[in-house]
Scaffold this motif. Structure first.
Motif, PDB file in Angstrom:
ATOM      1  N   UNK A 263     -25.519  50.738  42.052  1.00 23.37           N
ATOM      2  CA  UNK A 263     -24.291  50.056  41.640  1.00 23.37           C
ATOM      3  C   UNK A 263     -23.343  50.953  40.864  1.00 23.37           C
ATOM      4  N   UNK A 264     -23.614  52.245  40.813  1.00 20.67           N
ATOM      5  CA  UNK A 264     -22.799  53.161  40.017  1.00 20.67           C
ATOM      6  C   UNK A 264     -21.998  54.094  40.916  1.00 20.67           C
ATOM      7  N   UNK A 265     -21.680  55.289  40.436  1.00 14.81           N
ATOM      8  CA  UNK A 265     -20.926  56.240  41.243  1.00 14.81           C
ATOM      9  C   UNK A 265     -19.564  55.706  41.621  1.00 14.81           C
ATOM     10  N   UNK A 266     -19.104  56.055  42.804  1.00 16.87           N
ATOM     11  CA  UNK A 266     -17.794  55.600  43.289  1.00 16.87           C
ATOM     12  C   UNK A 266     -17.721  54.076  43.346  1.00 16.87           C
ATOM     13  N   UNK A 267     -18.824  53.461  43.754  1.00 13.41           N
ATOM     14  CA  UNK A 267     -18.852  52.009  43.858  1.00 13.41           C
ATOM     15  C   UNK A 267     -18.684  51.356  42.497  1.00 13.41           C
ATOM     16  N   UNK A 268     -19.347  51.932  41.490  1.00  9.52           N
ATOM     17  CA  UNK A 268     -19.245  51.365  40.154  1.00  9.52           C
ATOM     18  C   UNK A 268     -17.853  51.496  39.566  1.00  9.52           C
ATOM     19  N   UNK A 269     -17.180  52.596  39.881  1.00  9.61           N
ATOM     20  CA  UNK A 269     -15.849  52.847  39.313  1.00  9.61           C
ATOM     21  C   UNK A 269     -14.781  52.033  40.031  1.00  9.61           C
ATOM     22  N   UNK A 270     -14.857  52.008  41.369  1.00  5.15           N
ATOM     23  CA  UNK A 270     -13.746  51.445  42.148  1.00  5.15           C
ATOM     24  C   UNK A 270     -14.158  50.346  43.127  1.00  5.15           C
ATOM     25  N   UNK A 280      -7.299  55.852  50.915  1.00  4.46           N
ATOM     26  CA  UNK A 280      -6.201  54.959  51.318  1.00  4.46           C
ATOM     27  C   UNK A 280      -5.678  54.174  50.112  1.00  4.46           C
ATOM     28  N   UNK A 281      -6.582  53.644  49.319  1.00  4.00           N
ATOM     29  CA  UNK A 281      -6.183  52.865  48.143  1.00  4.00           C
ATOM     30  C   UNK A 281      -5.484  53.739  47.105  1.00  4.00           C
ATOM     31  N   UNK A 282      -5.980  54.963  46.927  1.00  4.98           N
ATOM     32  CA  UNK A 282      -5.366  55.874  45.961  1.00  4.98           C
ATOM     33  C   UNK A 282      -3.932  56.197  46.358  1.00  4.98           C
ATOM     34  N   UNK A 283      -3.709  56.387  47.669  1.00  2.00           N
ATOM     35  CA  UNK A 283      -2.360  56.694  48.153  1.00  2.00           C
ATOM     36  C   UNK A 283      -1.407  55.519  47.944  1.00  2.00           C
ATOM     37  N   UNK A 284      -1.987  54.322  47.839  1.00  2.00           N
ATOM     38  CA  UNK A 284      -1.157  53.126  47.609  1.00  2.00           C
ATOM     39  C   UNK A 284      -0.968  52.828  46.128  1.00  2.00           C
ATOM     40  N   UNK A 285      -1.549  53.702  45.267  1.00  2.00           N
ATOM     41  CA  UNK A 285      -1.347  53.538  43.830  1.00  2.00           C
ATOM     42  C   UNK A 285      -2.477  52.861  43.083  1.00  2.00           C
ATOM     43  N   UNK A 286      -3.614  52.631  43.738  1.00  2.00           N
ATOM     44  CA  UNK A 286      -4.740  51.971  43.071  1.00  2.00           C
ATOM     45  C   UNK A 286      -5.322  52.906  42.009  1.00  2.00           C
ATOM     46  N   UNK A 287      -5.247  52.499  40.747  1.00  2.00           N
ATOM     47  CA  UNK A 287      -5.665  53.347  39.627  1.00  2.00           C
ATOM     48  C   UNK A 287      -7.165  53.600  39.644  1.00  2.00           C
ATOM     49  N   UNK A 288      -7.969  52.561  39.947  1.00  2.00           N
ATOM     50  CA  UNK A 288      -9.429  52.730  39.974  1.00  2.00           C
ATOM     51  C   UNK A 288      -9.845  53.720  41.061  1.00  2.00           C
ATOM     52  N   UNK A 289      -9.226  53.619  42.223  1.00  2.00           N
ATOM     53  CA  UNK A 289      -9.542  54.546  43.315  1.00  2.00           C
ATOM     54  C   UNK A 289      -9.152  55.968  42.941  1.00  2.00           C
ATOM     55  N   UNK A 290      -7.999  56.131  42.306  1.00  2.00           N
ATOM     56  CA  UNK A 290      -7.563  57.465  41.870  1.00  2.00           C
ATOM     57  C   UNK A 290      -8.541  58.056  40.860  1.00  2.00           C
ATOM     58  N   UNK A 291      -8.994  57.222  39.927  1.00  2.00           N
ATOM     59  CA  UNK A 291      -9.946  57.698  38.920  1.00  2.00           C
ATOM     60  C   UNK A 291     -11.264  58.101  39.566  1.00  2.00           C
ATOM     61  N   UNK A 292     -11.750  57.293  40.505  1.00  2.00           N
ATOM     62  CA  UNK A 292     -13.023  57.594  41.174  1.00  2.00           C
ATOM     63  C   UNK A 292     -12.953  58.949  41.881  1.00  2.00           C
ATOM     64  N   UNK A 293     -11.857  59.204  42.594  1.00  2.00           N
ATOM     65  CA  UNK A 293     -11.704  60.476  43.302  1.00  2.00           C
ATOM     66  C   UNK A 293     -11.587  61.624  42.307  1.00  2.00           C
ATOM     67  N   UNK A 294     -10.807  61.422  41.239  1.00  2.00           N
ATOM     68  CA  UNK A 294     -10.650  62.477  40.230  1.00  2.00           C
ATOM     69  C   UNK A 294     -11.980  62.824  39.582  1.00  2.00           C
ATOM     70  N   UNK A 295     -12.797  61.825  39.288  1.00  2.00           N
ATOM     71  CA  UNK A 295     -14.112  62.084  38.684  1.00  2.00           C
ATOM     72  C   UNK A 295     -15.024  62.825  39.656  1.00  2.00           C
ATOM     73  N   UNK A 296     -14.979  62.423  40.918  1.00  2.00           N
ATOM     74  CA  UNK A 296     -15.781  63.093  41.958  1.00  2.00           C
ATOM     75  C   UNK A 296     -15.399  64.571  42.036  1.00  2.00           C
ATOM     76  N   UNK A 297     -14.086  64.838  42.104  1.00  2.00           N
ATOM     77  CA  UNK A 297     -13.582  66.208  42.237  1.00  2.00           C
ATOM     78  C   UNK A 297     -13.884  67.015  40.981  1.00  2.00           C
TER      79      UNK A 297
END
Length: 604
Positions: A263-270, A280-297
């Protein structure tokens, strides 16, 4: 050799029959939704989805394996390779699965409770349907057995570490090993001369530092939970968070384990573990999706920098697995701040990358990048098949004395078409046998010709028979300088673009437009010899020659396999003189890749 590879998971099973020699898939089967009432079975090349009545591995595989047997020639199947996630301290290489090995895998259940029990269940079911061939266990952890103690150990009380075998084991070993070998082949460099960072990025993700052919660090630890932010796993976390949540939330250790793994990782964040959806969600401005990708990177970039420091530099960074192979935007984000490693991305190459045909490696680094950035299509199934075949081969030849390679010195000679024979010796002329050669059906002829180059000529050069479809003259480097021509080093028969010269015979002369080569040093092998040495046609190996006068290793030796060949290495007179070889010389074949697999250069 055909090998069935079985990758048995908790909710799905993947099975592939692979021809190890060619890498061709004979059959590919997938079984999904095993825990549901009606598991689904699919085969490659068919859109049909078959339904099994009854849940569980026993029911699903009892339905699926007979269907697989109908699609293959069982007589060609030589073994079954099984992916086993955890080998603990016991297994640092693949092994034939005996009853004792099964018991030892059972003893490792506590180290991988989500994986090893299901892996072993798959072994036992497969043995019922494929009882007549050896079954081999290939361990995800085995490749990382070379990690040094300073990186392997945890800073915990020594008595607990020793009592419970606590250490960094690492995972995704078959993938990291495979892509490292592919990268070395692509770079045309011995794996043992490279420092690589392999990034296996999928729902499960890990990084591996590969220093001169060996794993020296990896991000996953005693379990697959440690390291990068993953699809549903947290990756690195302060252990204090676990005790804090147990106290504040009243959670049991099992609940905490489920949360950290599922239940953690990308799923837990976003809310989702699918990187495509997140992008796709990050490109549309979704803050949680942007954070998940930034943390991954961020976590990935941090590990790359750390591993470059561990190895004192890096020659290539490899992206692989589902996310690594397919997400151009993620690769761009990761490499964006790696200029200090002199890793510079070609943005256009990165953006346009798509694997096509047989291109399994793509270079997306800029021309001025000192550190190569590669995208390598992983193939864990093929890696398991190759390692399984190697174990079976070694088991088959166990107890036999080691075979050496007889070495023959090939002096300058000429191969001719029948048409050219008649030009040089007269209409209707047939070559006559002076003596048979070591290769079956081939012979030295009584007939000889003169070679005439721009500078000099060489008389009495012997013709070898029988006649061939194409004229070819094989000379040494010394002959090349003497004649005044520039002959390329080529495999026999590959004369395109090579220089020509004048041939003079007793009845006429022939101007060759092309056909003069320096023969690529090579080994003739019967298929039985190739199986013994674990090589195939077109592989590149090394051969070590030991003698009292001078020891020498011949590199870049081409393997040629045919049922018409007898085991023998051919070198020219210059090479023989360099090693001071005498009649009857022999050499030892050296495998040049990690784990006993070959590191091969491209054969043009």
């Amino acid at each position: 050799m055909q090998i069935l590879v079985v990758n048995c998971g908790s909710s799905s099973v993947k099975a592939e029959v692979i021809d190890v020699t060619s890498g061709k898939r004979i059959a590919v089967m997938s079984v999904d939704r095993i825990s549901e009432p009606e598991p689904k079975v699919k085969f490659s090349g068919s859109t049909e989805v078959l339904t099994c009545q009854g849940s569980g591995h026993e029911n699903a595989l009892a339905f699926a394996f007979p269907l697989l047997l109908e699609k293959i020639d069982k007589s060609q199947l030589k073994g079954v390779g099984h992916r086993i996630v955890h080998g603990g301290k016991i297994f640092d290489e693949p092994v034939v699965i005996t009853e004792e090995v099964e018991k030892q895998i059972e003893g490792l259940f506590s180290l991988a409770p989500l994986h090893n029990p299901i892996n072993l269940l798959g072994v036992r079911i497969a043995k019922k349907y494929f009882p007549d061939v050896p079954h081999v266990a290939v361990f995800d952890t085995a490749y990382h057995s070379t990690i040094p103690p300073r990186a392997k150990n945890y800073a915990l009380p020594k008595n607990l570490i020793q009592k419970h075998d606590i250490e960094r084991y690492g995972f995704h070993g078959t993938s990291h090993q495979y892509v490292a070998e592919q990268a070395a082949k692509f770079l045309e460099t011995d794996l043992h001369d490279l420092r690589l960072i392999s990034c296996h990025l999928g729902n499960g993700a890990s990084v591996c530092a590969i220093e001169y052919g060996q794993s020296v660090e990896t991000s996953m630890g005693m379990t697959p939970l440690e390291g990068l932010v993953m699809g549903t796993r947290s990756g690195d976390i302060d252990a204090g968070v676990v005790t804090y949540l147990m106290e504040k939330e009243g959670k049991t250790w099992q609940e905490i384990s489920d949360m950290l793994n599922k239940e953690s990782g990308l799923k837990g964040i976003a809310g989702t573990n699918d990187m495509r959806d997140l992008e796709e969600r990050a490109a549309e401005g979704d803050i949680d999706a942007q954070l998940a990708i930034d943390m991954f990177v961020h976590r990935l970039r941090k590990y790359i920098g750390a591993y470059a420091a561990v190895m004192g530099g890096v020659d290539a960074i490899i992206f692989t697995a589902g996310i690594g192979e397919n997400s151009a935007s993620l690769r761009y984000k990761v490499v964006q701040k790696l200029g200090f490693l002199r890793a510079i991305l070609d943005e256009q190459k990165n953006k346009m990358l798509k694997f096509v045909g047989v291109d399994w490696v793509e270079d997306i680094s800029a021309s001025n990048s000192k550190c190569k950035i590669l995208v390598v299509k992983t193939d864990e199934q093929l890696s398991i098949a190759e390692q399984t075949a190697k174990v079976i081969r070694e088991s088959k030849f166990k107890g036999q004395p080691p075979r050496s390679i007889p070495i023959a010195v090939s002096a300058r000679h000429v191969h001719l078409t029948q048409e050219s024979v008649e030009i040089l010796f007269g209409k209707g002329y047939q070559l006559t046998v002076q003596k048979p050669l070591s290769q079956p059906g081939q012979f030295a002829c009584n007939e000889m010709v003169t070679l005439v180059g721009p500078k000099n000529k060489i008389e009495k050069v012997r013709i070898l028979g029988p006649t061939r479809p194409k004229d070819q003259v094989e000379i040494s480097r010394t002959d090349e300088f003497f004649l005044g021509i520039d002959a390329p080093i080529r495999e026999s028969g590959h004369t395109e673009g090579s220089p020509g010269l004048l041939l003079i015979g007793p009845a006429g002369q022939l101007e060759l437009k092309e056909g003069v080569i320096c023969a690529w040093r090579h080994i003739h092998m019967h298929p039985d010899d190739a199986e013994y040495f674990g090589v195939k046609d077109k592989d590149i190996v090394e051969v070590r020659v030991e003698n009292q006068e001078r020891s020498l290793t011949f590199g870049n030796v081409l393997i040629r396999v045919s049922d018409k060949f007898k085991l023998e290495m051919h070198i020219d007179t210059d090479e023989a003189n360099a090693a001071e070889l005498n009649q009857g010389a022999e050499g030892a074949l050296i495998h040049t890749g990690a784990g006993g697999l070959l590191t091969k250069k491209k054969v043009q």
